[in-house]
Write an enzyme that holds these catalytic residues in place. Structure first.
Site, PDB file in Angstrom:
ATOM      1  N   LYS A 143       0.842  -1.200   0.000  1.00  0.00           N
ATOM      2  CA  LYS A 143       0.000   0.000   0.000  1.00  0.00           C
ATOM      3  C   LYS A 143       0.878   1.251   0.000  1.00  0.00           C
ATOM      4  CE  LYS A 143      -3.883  -2.316   2.150  1.00  0.00           C
ATOM      5  NZ  LYS A 143      -4.502  -2.780   3.384  1.00  0.00           N
TER       6      LYS A 143
ATOM      7  N   GLN B 253      -4.872  -1.514   9.516  1.00  0.00           N
ATOM      8  CA  GLN B 253      -4.786  -2.870   8.956  1.00  0.00           C
ATOM      9  C   GLN B 253      -5.395  -3.879   9.932  1.00  0.00           C
ATOM     10  OE1 GLN B 253      -3.455  -3.631   5.777  1.00  0.00           O
ATOM     11  NE2 GLN B 253      -4.331  -5.628   6.222  1.00  0.00           N
TER      12      GLN B 253
ATOM     13  N   ASP C 145     -11.208   3.056   3.995  1.00  0.00           N
ATOM     14  CA  ASP C 145     -11.617   1.650   3.885  1.00  0.00           C
ATOM     15  C   ASP C 145     -13.137   1.538   3.768  1.00  0.00           C
ATOM     16  OD1 ASP C 145      -9.830  -0.400   3.638  1.00  0.00           O
ATOM     17  OD2 ASP C 145      -9.362  -0.534   5.773  1.00  0.00           O
TER      18      ASP C 145
END
Ligand code: NDP
Length: 290
Positions: free
Chosen positions: A53, A97, A120
């Site tokens: 990422k 995460q 997200d």
């Protein structure tokens, strides 16, 4: 046997990242979008995702802020860091995460993220906005699936879509996005009766289960578009492991009209959509305040 077209998610994602980089360049007079990624603990798979990422964020011309924290971190300390990132004007997107260590509630941490920075799309505010048809930050994987689908079926109106899996991360938002495309949506899950029969009626079949090759060739309607979200590591038979999807790919060939491979299908789209969401969040924060 009809030909099955394989959807090249890797090429699509590369192209999308190129477009995002161009947009980031054009936005420069307004500043540089910044993505903060928080990793707690040393889960090797998570560490690889976070590294990828960061690499792709920088390649697109954006700022990447990595926060690597010990597995022993307390929930309060993580929430304090989220508060700091919420207030930081150089950070436009925040990604924590998952999974988190057992002492930390993922629900509490996700709820602490400013919804305008929730790239997200997991915050209940964004889930609610998506479900009610308001502009929202949409979870990256279903967003990527929708882009792939639109590239092969620009008009999905009235098509029957079956989504297998009802997680908040993939299945539920996927169903919402297909509803927005005017599909007739069926959500299947572990309690669904006659799941093969449900699948056989699908013009669009989305598999997001996490069970290797569960969807067999004879579950697929001839000509259907099959999007395989599953990522399962299995014994490769040569002493090494390999990745397979939730769909028995070889059996689907010659039956499905289109299919995404694993790897190289949905996976690369997820990171590309994270970058896209970061730009979307940047524009909402910077351009609407001007
Ligand atoms: P979850 O484990 O959260 O959800 C799995 C869903 O599948 C649940 O709704 C479950 O039903 C359903 N399910 C499980 N077993 C069966 C069965 N035998 N028949 C029918 N339905 C079943 O997984 P995620 O949604 O997070 O992920 C799904 C897959 O997608 C995984 O392989 C994951 O690795 C992959 N993934 C890939 C991404 C990518 O970038 N390509 C990103 C995110 C995930 P129930 O609710 O009844 O338990």
């Amino acid at each position: 046997m009809a030909e099955t077209k394989i959807i090249d998610g890797k090429a699509f994602a590369e192209n999308l990242c190129g477009q995002i980089a161009a947009e980031v360049g054009a936005l420069k007079p307004h500043g540089i979008p910044g993505l903060a990624v928080v990793l707690v603990g040393e889960d090797p798979a998570s560490a690889v995702y976070v590294r990828n990422k960061a690499r792709q964020t920088i390649a697109a011309g954006m700022n990447s802020f990595e926060h690597r924290l010990p597995a022993s971190l307390s929930e309060d300390n993580l929430i304090a860091l989220i508060g700091q990132l919420n207030r930081d004007h150089s950070v436009h997107g925040i990604l924590v995460q998952l999974p988190l260590p057992p002492q930390i509630s993922a629900d509490k941490v996700l709820a602490a993220i400013d919804p305008t920075k929730d790239v997200d799309g997991f915050h209940v505010v964004n889930a609610g906005r998506l479900a009610t048809g308001l502009p929202a930050l949409v979870p990256c994987t279903p967003l990527g699936c929708t882009m792939l689908l639109k590239s092969i079926i620009p008009n999905m109106r009235g098509l029957k879509a079956v989504v297998i899996g009802r997680s908040n991360i993939v299945g539920k938002p996927m169903a919402q996005l297909l509803l927005q495309q005017d599909c007739t949506v069926v959500m299947a899950h572990s309690r669904t009766r006659n799941i093969a029969e449900e699948c056989r009626q699908a013009d669009i079949l989305i598999a997001a289960v996490g069970r290797p090759q569960m969807i067999r060739g004879n579950w697929i309607k001839p000509g259907a578009a099959v999007i395989d979200v599953g990522i399962n590591r299995v014994d490769g038979g040569n002493g090494k492991s390999k990745l397979v999807g939730d769909v028995a790919f070889d059996e689907a060939l010659g039956i499905a009209g289109y299919i995404t491979p694993v790897p190289g299908g949905v996976g690369p789209m997820t990171i590309a959509c994270l970058l896209q969401n970061t730009v979307t969040a940047f524009k909402a924060q910077r351009l609407t305040q001007a």
